[in-house]
Design an enzyme around this catalytic site. Structure first.
Site, short mmCIF file in Angstrom:
data_model
loop_
_atom_site.label_atom_id
_atom_site.label_comp_id
_atom_site.label_asym_id
_atom_site.label_seq_id
_atom_site.Cartn_x
_atom_site.Cartn_y
_atom_site.Cartn_z
CE LYS A 148 3.88 15.16 -0.27
NZ LYS A 148 3.84 13.85 -0.93
CG ASN A 149 1.12 12.23 -3.17
OD1 ASN A 149 2.10 12.89 -2.80
ND2 ASN A 149 0.72 11.13 -2.57
NE ARG A 155 9.99 7.77 -3.50
CZ ARG A 155 10.87 6.85 -3.85
NH1 ARG A 155 12.11 6.94 -3.47
NH2 ARG A 155 10.50 5.83 -4.58
CB CYS A 202 8.57 9.96 3.57
SG CYS A 202 7.83 11.49 4.11
NE ARG A 215 8.94 5.75 -0.85
CZ ARG A 215 8.27 6.88 -0.64
NH1 ARG A 215 8.61 7.65 0.36
NH2 ARG A 215 7.27 7.22 -1.42
N PRO A 216 12.82 1.69 -4.23
CG PRO A 216 12.51 -0.45 -5.08
CD PRO A 216 12.23 0.40 -3.89
CG ASP A 271 0.58 8.29 1.51
OD1 ASP A 271 1.52 7.55 1.82
OD2 ASP A 271 0.61 9.01 0.48
NE ARG A 286 8.42 16.11 1.82
CZ ARG A 286 8.28 14.80 1.64
NH1 ARG A 286 8.75 13.97 2.53
NH2 ARG A 286 7.68 14.32 0.59
C1 UD1 Z 1 3.48 7.39 -4.07
C2 UD1 Z 1 3.05 8.55 -3.20
C3 UD1 Z 1 3.17 8.17 -1.74
C4 UD1 Z 1 2.38 6.90 -1.46
C5 UD1 Z 1 2.74 5.81 -2.44
C6 UD1 Z 1 1.84 4.58 -2.32
C7 UD1 Z 1 3.61 10.44 -4.56
C8 UD1 Z 1 4.52 11.58 -4.79
N1 UD1 Z 1 3.89 9.67 -3.50
O1 UD1 Z 1 4.84 7.12 -3.74
O2 UD1 Z 1 2.67 9.25 -0.97
O3 UD1 Z 1 2.68 6.44 -0.16
O4 UD1 Z 1 2.64 6.28 -3.79
O5 UD1 Z 1 0.51 4.93 -2.51
O6 UD1 Z 1 2.63 10.25 -5.26
N2 UD1 Z 1 8.33 0.00 -6.08
C9 UD1 Z 1 9.28 -0.80 -6.64
N3 UD1 Z 1 9.99 -0.32 -7.72
C10 UD1 Z 1 9.76 0.91 -8.24
C11 UD1 Z 1 8.76 1.73 -7.67
C12 UD1 Z 1 8.06 1.25 -6.58
O7 UD1 Z 1 9.52 -1.92 -6.19
O8 UD1 Z 1 10.41 1.28 -9.23
C13 UD1 Z 1 7.56 -0.48 -4.90
C14 UD1 Z 1 7.85 0.36 -3.65
O9 UD1 Z 1 9.01 -0.10 -2.98
C15 UD1 Z 1 6.60 0.17 -2.83
C16 UD1 Z 1 5.51 0.03 -3.90
O10 UD1 Z 1 6.18 -0.26 -5.13
O11 UD1 Z 1 6.69 -1.02 -2.08
C17 UD1 Z 1 4.65 1.25 -4.10
O12 UD1 Z 1 5.46 2.37 -4.35
P1 UD1 Z 1 4.99 3.55 -5.30
O13 UD1 Z 1 3.55 3.38 -5.64
O14 UD1 Z 1 5.97 3.67 -6.40
O15 UD1 Z 1 5.16 4.79 -4.35
P2 UD1 Z 1 5.72 6.21 -4.68
O16 UD1 Z 1 5.43 6.57 -6.11
O17 UD1 Z 1 7.11 6.30 -4.20
#
Ligand code: UD1
Length: 427
Positions: free
Chosen positions: A22-23, A93, A117, A122-123, A305, A397
């Site tokens: 999926k990702n 997302r 989710c 989730r910034p 996950d 999803r």
């Molecule tokens: C992706 C995955 C999700 C998985 C996550 C962590 C996809 C579509 N989703 O989500 O399934 O749970 O990786 O392996 O691939 N953060 C910031 N600023 C940012 C971005 C992230 O502070 O701009 C922080 C987040 O709050 C979180 C951490 O970084 O604490 C990891 O998030 P991130 O790796 O970005 O997750 P996603 O890409 O949202």
């Protein structure tokens, strides 16, 4: 809304085939917008997030055609709009990847803030910081991200957190930028490598994906390609944990066993017997499980996950297990629902203290997000009596035909149409 009805306490036995990741799919489909040719993406999972992305790309004027159930042809040579309407995104997302892909190719994008989710803040500040460092202007207002640039120029981008989304998004935005972009402290998850491989097959010049330093040298042209996406590490892990929970013997096939190492090590520590071949693992469990401690981490650490599914499993282990969630700040919401089934879990900040083995009994519960839903299914597999899980649109999803796959292994799980009768109690 549909719900699942599961009667537990039946061992699982047989073979389950894992779909594409999926990702990876939700990154590679928008990445095809960077290509000036026709891309054919194979091994896509038949899940709602993929369907949502197809709708979005079509709304932008891209031509999308399924050649078969898992093969999508994307022709984004002509795009009529770089502004996305909120109603087309639903709660996806990964819609944030549209920003990097459109910025990279057209130097502009208007995309509603991502949904998906909800497990804590989730910034997307790191994504935005990266776009700005390439020379883009980013304006966030009224729940929409507006980004534009006259030209993009390669730069060094340091990520404070090894964010999966920011790594892929900046990689996409940099594909046509002049000069070289270096992403430092990049995330290393398998789907980052998969997305980079796809972009390189289209003609991008990306080196180092899978390590913490990724270099992208801008190119002038990107063409179409044919690409097969990797198997889903999290879907595979969910079935491995289900097998450990229910007891029995399950072969999980069409996977990359290396991606499963952090989970395999923990299941072995718990007393499961695991064998692996080139593209499969076999999980055997007799039901006597040892307690163990988990800390979620970035790849190759234990994936966040799989944390909810693993916590459900640990409720059946003998002793106290400590589960530390180090990636997201609020990913234990599902525990309230597990408690309705009799688990003994205490939340202490980012740690869950799980006391086992607990006697689980079927109850009416609500999936609060995608993996939370998987966790409830796993708990239901070893609960006495009937569990009904509502809000299963979250589960749809990310899991293709989960009820059919579990049924073929011997589980008693049915998709029921209509509202869950007792749901009104909780609203
Ligand atoms: C992706 C995955 C999700 C998985 C996550 C962590 C996809 C579509 N989703 O989500 O399934 O749970 O990786 O392996 O691939 N953060 C910031 N600023 C940012 C971005 C992230 O502070 O701009 C922080 C987040 O709050 C979180 C951490 O970084 O604490 C990891 O998030 P991130 O790796 O970005 O997750 P996603 O890409 O949202």
């Amino acid at each position: 809304m549909d719900y699942f009805a599961i009667t537990g306490n039946r061992p699982l036995k047989g073979v389950v085939d894992i779909n594409g990741a999926k990702n990876a799919a939700v990154a590679i489909i928008p990445a095809a917008l960077l290509s000036g040719g026709i891309c054919t993406v194979d091994n896509l999972p038949d899940i709602d997030d993929v369907a949502s992305y197809v709708t979005v790309l079509q709304s932008m004027g891209a031509k999308c055609k399924f050649l078969d159930r898992s093969t999508l042809q994307i022709d984004a040579r002509k795009i009529s709009s770089t502004a996305i309407a909120a109603e087309n995104l639903k709660d996806m997302r990964a819609s944030y990847y549209l920003i990097g892909a459109l910025l990279g190719r057209f130097k502009r994008a208007t995309v509603p803030m991502p949904g998906g989710c909800n497990f804590g803040a989730r910034p997307i500040d790191l994504h935005i910081k990266g776009f700005e460092q390439l020379g883009a202007t980013v304006i966030q207002e009224h729940g929409v991200v507006n980004v534009f640039a006259d030209r993009l120029v390669g730069n060094q981008v340091y990520l404070d957190v090894a964010s999966v989304g920011a790594t892929i998004n900046i990689m996409m935005a940099a594909c046509y930028a002049s000069g070289t972009t270096t992403i430092e402290n990049a995330a290393k998850e398998p789907h980052i490598v998969d997305c980079a491989n796809f972009l390189n097959m289209c003609g991008a010049n990306i080196k180092g994906a899978g390590t913490s330093v990724i270099r992208i040298t801008g190119v002038k042209i990107m063409k179409g390609c044919e690409y097969t996406i990797i198997p889903d590490q999290i879907e595979a892990g969910t079935y491995m944990i289900a097998a450990a929970m229910a007891g029995g013997e399950v072969k999980v096939r069409n996977i990359i066993p290396k991606h499963m190492e952090s989970l395999t090590a923990k299941l072995q520590e718990m007393g499961c017997d695991i064998n692996a071949g080139d593209d499969w693992v076999m999980v055997r469990s007799r039901g006597n499980l040892n307690a163990c401690n988990i800390q979620t981490l970035y790849y190759p650490g234990f994936p966040t996950d799989l944390q909810p599914q693993m916590t459900a499993l640990l409720t059946q282990a003998d002793g106290v297990s400590y589960v530390t969630e180090a990636v997201f700040d609020n990913r234990f919401q599902y525990v309230d629902q597990l408690m309705r089934m009799g688990v003994k879990i205490k939340i202490e900040g980012r740690m869950a203290v799980v006391e086992g083995p607990a006697r689980l009994t079927g109850a009416d519960v609500i999936a609060t997000d995608l993996r939370a839903g998987a966790s409830l299914i796993i708990a239901a597999l070893s609960a006495e009596g009937l569990t009904k899980i509502s809000n299963i649109h979250y589960i749809d999803r990310g899991y293709e035909k989960i009820e059919a796959k579990l049924s073929s292994l011997g589980a008693n799980i049915k998709r029921m149409s209509g509202d869950m009768p007792a749901l009104m109690e909780y609203i």
